[in-house]
Scaffold this motif. Structure first.
Motif, PDB file in Angstrom:
ATOM      1  N   VAL A 294      21.079  33.712 -14.829  1.00 21.68           N
ATOM      2  CA  VAL A 294      22.512  33.498 -14.586  1.00 21.68           C
ATOM      3  C   VAL A 294      22.844  32.013 -14.453  1.00 21.68           C
ATOM      4  CG1 VAL A 294      24.354  33.839 -12.898  1.00 21.68           C
ATOM      5  CG2 VAL A 294      22.941  35.762 -13.587  1.00 21.68           C
ATOM      6  N   VAL A 298      25.770  30.181 -16.511  1.00 24.23           N
ATOM      7  CA  VAL A 298      26.908  29.526 -15.863  1.00 24.23           C
ATOM      8  C   VAL A 298      27.050  28.110 -16.402  1.00 24.23           C
ATOM      9  CG1 VAL A 298      27.748  28.574 -13.677  1.00 24.23           C
ATOM     10  CG2 VAL A 298      26.863  30.909 -13.762  1.00 24.23           C
ATOM     11  N   ARG A 301      28.307  28.022 -20.163  1.00 20.83           N
ATOM     12  CA  ARG A 301      29.726  28.370 -20.314  1.00 20.83           C
ATOM     13  C   ARG A 301      30.613  27.332 -19.642  1.00 20.83           C
ATOM     14  NH1 ARG A 301      30.323  34.781 -19.306  1.00 20.83           N
ATOM     15  NH2 ARG A 301      28.385  35.471 -20.259  1.00 20.83           N
ATOM     16  N   MET A 302      30.138  26.811 -18.502  1.00 18.91           N
ATOM     17  CA  MET A 302      30.938  25.860 -17.750  1.00 18.91           C
ATOM     18  C   MET A 302      31.267  24.621 -18.576  1.00 18.91           C
ATOM     19  SD  MET A 302      32.472  24.986 -15.069  1.00 18.91           S
ATOM     20  CE  MET A 302      31.942  25.963 -13.687  1.00 18.91           C
ATOM     21  N   LEU A 305      34.004  25.421 -20.780  1.00 22.72           N
ATOM     22  CA  LEU A 305      35.266  25.617 -20.059  1.00 22.72           C
ATOM     23  C   LEU A 305      35.840  24.281 -19.603  1.00 22.72           C
ATOM     24  CD1 LEU A 305      34.362  28.816 -17.991  1.00 22.72           C
ATOM     25  CD2 LEU A 305      35.928  28.665 -19.937  1.00 22.72           C
TER      26      LEU A 305
ATOM     27  N   ALA B 346      37.595  32.043 -20.653  1.00 29.42           N
ATOM     28  CA  ALA B 346      36.484  32.676 -19.935  1.00 29.42           C
ATOM     29  C   ALA B 346      36.332  34.140 -20.371  1.00 29.42           C
ATOM     30  CB  ALA B 346      36.708  32.592 -18.430  1.00 29.42           C
ATOM     31  N   THR B 350      32.944  36.103 -22.151  1.00 29.36           N
ATOM     32  CA  THR B 350      32.320  37.352 -21.696  1.00 29.36           C
ATOM     33  C   THR B 350      32.400  38.407 -22.794  1.00 29.36           C
ATOM     34  OG1 THR B 350      33.011  36.837 -19.456  1.00 29.36           O
ATOM     35  CG2 THR B 350      32.340  39.093 -19.879  1.00 29.36           C
ATOM     36  N   MET B 371      25.230  44.614 -15.620  1.00 31.96           N
ATOM     37  CA  MET B 371      25.969  43.659 -16.445  1.00 31.96           C
ATOM     38  C   MET B 371      27.298  43.280 -15.789  1.00 31.96           C
ATOM     39  SD  MET B 371      25.662  42.094 -19.404  1.00 31.96           S
ATOM     40  CE  MET B 371      26.751  41.085 -20.408  1.00 31.96           C
ATOM     41  N   ARG B 374      26.551  40.943 -13.075  1.00 30.68           N
ATOM     42  CA  ARG B 374      26.142  39.662 -13.640  1.00 30.68           C
ATOM     43  C   ARG B 374      27.376  38.837 -14.033  1.00 30.68           C
ATOM     44  NH1 ARG B 374      24.710  37.110 -18.528  1.00 30.68           N
ATOM     45  NH2 ARG B 374      22.833  35.877 -18.278  1.00 30.68           N
ATOM     46  N   GLU B 375      28.303  39.468 -14.752  1.00 29.02           N
ATOM     47  CA  GLU B 375      29.474  38.732 -15.212  1.00 29.02           C
ATOM     48  C   GLU B 375      30.380  38.357 -14.040  1.00 29.02           C
ATOM     49  OE1 GLU B 375      30.203  37.359 -18.102  1.00 29.02           O
ATOM     50  OE2 GLU B 375      28.309  38.055 -18.931  1.00 29.02           O
ATOM     51  N   ARG B 377      29.365  37.545 -11.037  1.00 30.30           N
ATOM     52  CA  ARG B 377      28.756  36.368 -10.410  1.00 30.30           C
ATOM     53  C   ARG B 377      29.065  35.110 -11.223  1.00 30.30           C
ATOM     54  NH1 ARG B 377      22.668  37.913 -10.284  1.00 30.30           N
ATOM     55  NH2 ARG B 377      22.358  35.774  -9.580  1.00 30.30           N
ATOM     56  N   ILE B 378      28.946  35.249 -12.556  1.00 29.04           N
ATOM     57  CA  ILE B 378      29.229  34.093 -13.420  1.00 29.04           C
ATOM     58  C   ILE B 378      30.690  33.684 -13.280  1.00 29.04           C
ATOM     59  CG2 ILE B 378      29.350  33.329 -15.827  1.00 29.04           C
ATOM     60  CD1 ILE B 378      26.971  35.269 -16.359  1.00 29.04           C
ATOM     61  N   ALA B 381      31.360  31.953  -9.992  1.00 24.71           N
ATOM     62  CA  ALA B 381      30.843  30.580  -9.996  1.00 24.71           C
ATOM     63  C   ALA B 381      31.741  29.666 -10.823  1.00 24.71           C
ATOM     64  CB  ALA B 381      29.416  30.566 -10.545  1.00 24.71           C
ATOM     65  N   ASN B 382      32.050  30.103 -12.047  1.00 28.69           N
ATOM     66  CA  ASN B 382      32.884  29.268 -12.911  1.00 28.69           C
ATOM     67  C   ASN B 382      34.307  29.135 -12.382  1.00 28.69           C
ATOM     68  OD1 ASN B 382      30.943  28.564 -14.772  1.00 28.69           O
ATOM     69  ND2 ASN B 382      31.382  30.265 -16.153  1.00 28.69           N
TER      70      ASN B 382
END
Lengths: 467, 467
Positions: A294, A298, A301-302, A305, B346, B350, B371, B374-375, B377-378, B381-382
């Motif tokens: 993960v 992150v 993707r960050m 973004l 974003a 995904t 899954m 997981r997404e 959490r991502i 964070a983002n």
């Protein structure tokens, strides 16, 4: 799948798989429950009938925390074939739990290309230890493969192949194949080489089987061969396999000598991966592997973004120029996202088509001008249609003819901008040797956002629109 | 490509091709100029050394108006192999110019699968005429293939294959292959069948070549076979080839009898096509073929754009709820596209990952819950990171702490919405047997636009923000 559709499958895994060849969730749960409760024999009994590709899938579908337990329970079923089929991240997960000697045992069982795939991602120190544990022949082969750049033909090829001299007959070839147990059985073509070990022809096995023994192999082989230079990028290798419908191909070094062979089953993965990457790259999702840690996801993707945040701020600064117009007529703020968003949609369509055409060599400098004109025609048609629709809609809802003329015109302008940008941006990046799939979207959406806001709010200001 | 990289290519087309195996624009121009000036012999001389795949490419790179002229000039080089390699639309273009008898001559030269590809898109009447002109055996084979659904294994398979009885020895098989000139040479495995013509095993040619003549074929063959039901969808066929690394596979009818064979070279095109389609479908660009007639392309894309126009209007009506807030504080209109746009970015990330994982069978009901977590959490964070960035930026530029808290919170909310929607929408559609690549994007962007506007403007109103 009903029995009538698939009546004769001889592989034993039918019950474990659903109609799309996916492991059934109940099956996965049953295995993991057995592992959890320490019923190792039950777990082994469930996993044993699976095809190596399905064992690999099982590990991929198992949550990270339970993988070591599963590996422990079915350790003896975890052979080299399973590792060869496994997702990179999941494999690393498991390989980390093995000793270098165990990894070396696995690698020795595999063809060079699969062994390299297992070893190339290890820490340098672990890698050295594994190489030390290999026997000298295997070590030399793997070390040489590792000396080629990542994602090159040299990493992809196997050194196990059949090469025969030009002066042999079909019978000589068959006798040689029957007489040498140590030769690979994983080949579909025989390569004919000259005394310098340079390939002079290729012979499909079906031709050898269909020809009398006394015929010279040189009379049966095809002299038209497609050779792969050892440093060729794997994406080019995949395109070449696809274009010429190859089953296997000889790999040659800088001096033209035969050093390895690539077979289509190794290329199929790359074709699938490279083709599927476009959607992921266009969205800035990196390689998009769901088994990636993960933290790494992150970060990937960050970055994208944050770049997009920058461009969104540029576009919004255009809106900032027109704050007074908006304060006087807030309806403009309501409608402006429609103009920018529709431009973005149209631009993304063109972009997806162009990126795909570039990746498959369908769009080259020979037809770029034609492509630009094609997309302009499409953009003009769609822009006119959408302009008329939104213009009519705006007039019906708000009864403001000026507003509806402004939004219709802005919509047309932004669609044409989108069509033009959707071709020119990726084509230009491609000419500059930048991957158009990675970087185009951000330029195109910045363009359509900016132009959308600017054309709509600019025209509204010029027209003196107010509430 | 420099000589040192590709020193030994024996194919004669080196000069016509660039380093990526694409025809050079100067070459294409030279051919078309020769055609235009009536120098047919010069054009023929240029085209003659090309590989059939490159002749097909040449026609694809030739503008529509000039194709008939080129076809006329190099008519004798336009053989069945060239047609088999050609893009569907370009082929239709050329086939339209031929008489049914000429088409029948072409089709008779081809394996069933390639012949079907040429004939299946013709007008029913022309199709009947071509079939009438074929000899009875070819006609029966093609008519049967056409009786299977489009994009099914039945359309993809060739009927030319080698099937031998179980009781034969390796020597019997070799003698049979040498003794029957009429058999295909395009095969990589031999299928072993029982008296009912049901496959009982598969034998790779390398095994036959490496085994003494007296050994029964039943002792050499692999009993673990992967069979393809004749009505299986071609995408499933492609996944099965890839999963089990197949070179060829037997196709069976509902009663389990062997009716055809699919080889990997036919599947490679499908893998490439299906994997590449995701990016096109996510953008609503249909199949995205650059050779599709413009009118058809406009229509495909327009449908998608109109759907998006509808959803853009829904999202903008959310903005409409807050017109008073905006009139009082126009800066909100400047910043709101950032919140909605970043959510869209974003969500698209995904979505691309999830659609890919679904298409490759990596995401199944076994790991859907994992899954989603997981997404989430991502996204958390983002979203936190982006919220902090935009919050800080807003405070620095506008010095308004309230505004910066509102935009940061809205950004986090919209990112989490995007992550959740990006998984749930495609997974739900997939469960409903709707192609998630086609329909997900419109739902997800509607969600992120709406939630972006609503959370930002809603919070701003609640907070009582004003200029």
């Amino acid at each position: 799948m009903s029995d009538s559709e698939l009546p004769e499958v001889e592989t034993p895994e039918l019950d474990e798989l659903d109609e799309d060849d996916r492991l059934r969730p109940e099956f996965v749960r049953a295995v993991l429950d057995a592992v959890e409760e320490g019923e190792t024999d039950a777990a082994r009994a469930l996993v044993e009938p699976l095809h190596p590709a399905d064992v690999a899938d099982l590990f991929e579908l198992t949550p990270h925390e339970q993988r070591a337990g599963l590996a422990h329970a079915v350790a003896d079923l975890l052979d080299a074939d399973v590792f060869a089929e496994m997702n990179d991240y999941v494999r690393e997960d498991l390989i980390d739990a093995l000793t270098p000697t165990e990894v070396a045992d696995l690698a020795a069982e595999l063809d060079t290309d699969d062994a390299v795939a297992i070893i190339e991602d290890m820490e340098p120190e672990d890698q050295r230890e594994v190489l030390r544990a290999l026997d000298p022949d295997d070590r030399a082969a793997i070390e040489e493969a590792l000396s080629y750049p990542e994602e090159s033909a040299g990493r992809l090829m196997q050194r196990e192949l059949i090469a025969v001299p030009e002066h042999w007959t079909v019978g000589d070839v068959i006798t040689y194949l029957r007489g040498h147990e140590e030769l690979t059985t994983d080949f579909w073509e025989v390569f004919v080489v000259d005394p310098q070990h340079k390939p002079v022809g290729t012979c499909a096995l079906s031709w050898i089987l269909r020809t009398p023994r006394w015929v010279p192999i040189a009379d049966v082989m095809s002299r038209e061969q497609t050779l792969i230079p050892v440093d060729m990028d794997q994406e080019e290798v995949a395109l070449r396999f696809q274009k010429y419908a190859l089953i296997s191909a000889a790999v040659t070094d800088w001096s033209g000598r035969l050093v390895g062979m690539i077979t289509v089953d190794d290329v199929v993965h790359i074709i699938q991966q490279e083709a599927g990457e476009d959607a992921l790259r266009l969205s800035g999702a990196g390689e998009g592997d769901i088994n990636q840690p993960v933290r790494l996801t992150v970060r990937t993707r960050m970055i994208w973004l944050i770049v997009n945040l920058g461009t969104a701020m540029v576009a919004s600064s255009i809106v900032g120029l027109f704050q007074d117009t908006i304060a006087a007529f807030a309806l403009l703020a309501v409608l402006m996202p429609i103009v920018s968003g529709m431009g973005g949609n149209a631009g993304t369509q063109t972009l997806a088509v162009v990126v795909r055409a570039l990746a498959t060599n369908q769009l080259t400098s020979s037809n770029t001008r034609w492509m630009i004109l094609r997309e302009l025609r499409i953009a003009a048609a769609n822009g006119t249609m959408l302009g008329l629709l939104i213009g009519a809609g705006t007039y019906l809802v708000f009864g403001n003819a000026d507003l509806s003329i402004v939004i219709a015109t802005a919509m047309l302008i932004n669609n044409v901008t989108a069509g033009l940008g959707g071709v020119l941006v990726p084509v230009t990046l491609d000419k500059m040797n930048v991957d158009p799939a990675v970087s185009s979207a951000v330029f195109v959406t910045t363009l359509t956002d900016t132009m959308g806001f600017f054309s709509f709010l600019g025209l509204a200001t010029l027209w003196g629109l107010h509430g």
